[in-house]
Design an enzyme around this catalytic site. Structure first.
Site, mmCIF file in Angstrom:
data_model
loop_
_atom_site.group_PDB
_atom_site.id
_atom_site.type_symbol
_atom_site.label_atom_id
_atom_site.label_comp_id
_atom_site.label_asym_id
_atom_site.label_seq_id
_atom_site.Cartn_x
_atom_site.Cartn_y
_atom_site.Cartn_z
ATOM 1 N NE ARG A 24 12.663 -33.138 19.848
ATOM 2 C CZ ARG A 24 13.592 -33.032 18.916
ATOM 3 N NH1 ARG A 24 13.705 -31.922 18.226
ATOM 4 N NH2 ARG A 24 14.424 -34.025 18.678
ATOM 5 C CB SER A 116 16.959 -31.850 19.736
ATOM 6 O OG SER A 116 17.962 -31.636 18.808
ATOM 7 C CG ASP A 283 20.117 -34.193 21.194
ATOM 8 O OD1 ASP A 283 20.351 -33.126 20.603
ATOM 9 O OD2 ASP A 283 19.550 -35.158 20.655
HETATM 10 C C1 G16 Z 1 15.422 -33.911 14.270
HETATM 11 C C2 G16 Z 1 15.618 -35.109 13.387
HETATM 12 C C3 G16 Z 1 16.349 -34.706 12.141
HETATM 13 C C4 G16 Z 1 15.623 -33.572 11.438
HETATM 14 C C5 G16 Z 1 15.471 -32.419 12.405
HETATM 15 C C6 G16 Z 1 14.689 -31.256 11.843
HETATM 16 O O1 G16 Z 1 16.656 -33.474 14.716
HETATM 17 O O2 G16 Z 1 16.350 -36.113 14.039
HETATM 18 O O3 G16 Z 1 16.465 -35.812 11.335
HETATM 19 O O4 G16 Z 1 16.316 -33.147 10.315
HETATM 20 O O5 G16 Z 1 14.798 -32.874 13.551
HETATM 21 O O6 G16 Z 1 13.374 -31.611 11.719
HETATM 22 P P1 G16 Z 1 12.260 -30.562 11.413
HETATM 23 O O7 G16 Z 1 12.665 -29.871 10.138
HETATM 24 O O8 G16 Z 1 11.020 -31.388 11.271
HETATM 25 O O9 G16 Z 1 12.205 -29.566 12.546
HETATM 26 P P2 G16 Z 1 16.941 -33.128 16.230
HETATM 27 O O10 G16 Z 1 18.368 -32.698 16.256
HETATM 28 O O11 G16 Z 1 15.966 -32.030 16.560
HETATM 29 O O12 G16 Z 1 16.652 -34.376 16.987
#
Ligand code: G16
Length: 553
Positions: A24, A116, A283
């Protein structure tokens, strides 16, 4: 129509390391010459089955730069010998719908284009991730391989395929290479109808004509899916689905379903007395469930869904194989697992860690505090699945209590299991060196073994470590997954750096406190002493200058 393949020279870009869920970055970063090509080539080269003759599903949340990225994927896929791409119309596929399609069409894998919940548009974020043949995000072994390739890449293979019109349904053939553009929504709706009893939910709405429902799709990808399910299938009025046209910049909003960014929904629900309000992210894999005067904390949400699953959701009528949560997620689901007599697994943050357990038949329902809830029907978390689960629970509970609402379900749950008060504080876009100082201070704290047994502001430390996970299926080890300070009364303080931000560092502070009886307090009141203690131990305010978090959930 045949095509020519060219090997195009390129040079390495630093920092193409996938985070918690894919790469990202700002759109402008992806727009650099060869940047996206390099990463897509790395994905194609890292596919375990090989790109040659592969079938890949492609789609995403429709954010700015999606169309460009898909045209690049088409050219590179053909250049690398992929035989077929299955693409959602206009490039639209929610992450859960993509996961479903990979499984249903027995594809080699999928390339999902989303950042996301991060904002979109020319000055915001884009993202690319690879999902495996099981429909789930690539595990660390594969993302490490992708990253390694990006550090050594010197060329990519591209075919001179003309721009494909993504709005036209149907199949286009270029020599040995096929592009099939499919309806983005149909297969997902079929799956939901296999899991839930739509007729029962319809009857519930009929029996409670005053029960008001609203889904805020935040101009993310869930719009067309939610509208089809709530309005066309379940017969709710059209105003039950709002902000349901996916926009490349999400209408300028931040498509993150929490109390801060989904404030429009929160205001509507309170002002117009909605019984059930929900939001999902860019998403479509995250969800938030609220009602007038009610907020379902995601850690509680998965626990309640697990508790009702067998009785309220036909897909689970044979019982649950096991439950799971990410490490920072509260232990509410552990209590349900104990009551049901099934195993509960604690994995690192990241949906990719649930996949192996599901594939091995050990896991049915799981969730994360980050507004992610789902099951083994696919290998991604699923926002609409969570919403339909809650509507099914309400429909089921309505049989014995014809006025049942969200707070009744929650209170009944707390009455039986006690309450795991939980809150997360996010400090977004902190300068990296300042965030590192906080984490270093915490590391020093956990490394000082004399802290175990000591009491801080009334809390005795039982365990302090950096969470490490050994996957019970493939024995792979994931280290440094978050600093935990666990107290004797089972309260917890956890710190992690987010792996999904694109700018600076985001510090996440999670706190949890269990109350067997006293479950009616506002969450912030219940946990305020732990927050104060966490800030004291970490010296967060001192190092970052942030007196308040950016977001509290
Ligand atoms: C992604 C992952 C999730 C995770 C989230 C938050 O979600 O698929 O499993 O819990 O990121 O991650 P972090 O705390 O590292 O920011 P998504 O919805 O962003 O794809």
């Amino acid at each position: 129509m045949a095509y020519n393949i060219t090997e195009v020279p390129t040079t390495v870009f630093d920092g193409q390391k996938p985070g918690t869920s894919g790469l990202r970055k700002r759109v402008k970063v992806f727009q650099q010459k060869n940047y996206t090509e390099n990463f897509v080539q790395a994905i194609l080269s890292a596919i375990p089955e090989g790109a040659q003759n592969a079938t890949l599903v492609v789609g995403g949340d429709g954010r700015y730069f999606s169309d460009e990225a898909i045209q690049i994927i088409i050219r590179l896929a053909a250049g690398n010998g992929v035989s077929k791409l299955i693409i959602g119309q206009k490039g639209i596929l929610s992450t859960p719908a993509g996961s479903n399609l990979i499984r249903k069409r027995k594809a080699t894998g999928g390339i999902l284009l989303t950042a996301s919940h991060n904002p979109g548009g020319p000055d915001n974020d884009f993202g690319i991730k690879y999902n495996m043949s099981n429909g789930g995000p690539a595990p660390e072994g594969i993302t490490d391989k992708i990253y390694k390739i990006t550090t050594q890449i010197s060329s990519y293979k591209s075919a001179d395929i003309p721009r494909v019109d993504l709005s036209q349904l149907g199949t286009k053939t270029f020599g040995n290479f096929t592009v099939e553009i499919i309806d983005s929504v149909d297969d997902y709706v079929i799956l939901m109808k296999e899991i839930y009893d739509f007729e029962k939910i319809r009857k519930f709405f009929k029996s409670r004509p005053s029960f008001k429902v609203v889904l805020d799709s935040m101009h993310g990808v869930t719009g067309p899916y939610g509208k089809r399910i709530l309005v066309d299938e379940l017969g709710l009025p059209t105003n039950s689905s709002i902000n349901n046209v996916p926009l490349a910049d999400f209408g300028g909003g931040h498509p993150d379903p929490n109390l801060t960014y989904a404030h429009e929904l929160v205001e509507i629900v309170e002002r117009d007395s909605y019984d059930f309000g929900a939001a999902s992210d860019g998403d479509g894999d995250r969800n938030m469930i609220i009602g007038k005067g009610a907020f379902v904390n995601p850690s509680d949400s998965v626990a309640v869904i697990a508790a009702y699953a067998k009785d309220a959701i036909p897909y689970f009528k044979g019982g649950l194989k096991g439950l799971a949560r990410s490490m920072p997620t509260s232990g509410a689901i552990d209590r349900v697992a104990k009551n049901l007599g099934v195993e509960v697994y604690e994995v690192p943050t990241g949906w990719k860690f649930f996949g192996n357990l599901m594939d091995a038949g050990k896991l049915s329902v799981c969730g994360e505090e980050s507004f992610g809830t789902g099951s083994d029907h696919i290998r991604e978390k699923d926002g609409l699945w969570a919403i339909l689960s809650w509507l099914s629970i309400l429909a089921h509970a309505n049989d014995s209590n014809p006025n049942v609402g969200l707070n009744d379900i929650l209170n009944k749950h707390y009455e039986q299991y006690g309450r795991n008060y939980f809150s997360r504080y996010d400090y977004e876009e902190v300068e990296s060196d300042k965030a590192n100082k906080v984490m270093d201070t915490l590391t020093t704290f956990i490394n000082d073994k004399s802290n175990v047994g000591k009491t801080f502001d009334g809390y005795e430390v039982a365990k302090a470590d950096n969470f490490e996970y050994t996957d019970p299926i493939d024995n792979s080890v994931s280290k440094n997954q978050g600093i935990r300070i666990i107290f004797k009364d089972s309260s917890r303080i956890i710190f992690r750096l987010s792996g999904t931000g694109s700018q600076g560092a985001t510090i996440r502070l999670y706190v949890e406190k269990y109350a067997a009886k006293d479950y009616q307090k506002p969450t912030q009141e219940a946990i305020q002493d732990l927050i104060a203690l966490a800030l004291k131990i970490s010296k967060l305010v001192e190092f970052t200058g942030r007196k308040e978090p950016t977001v509290i959930t």
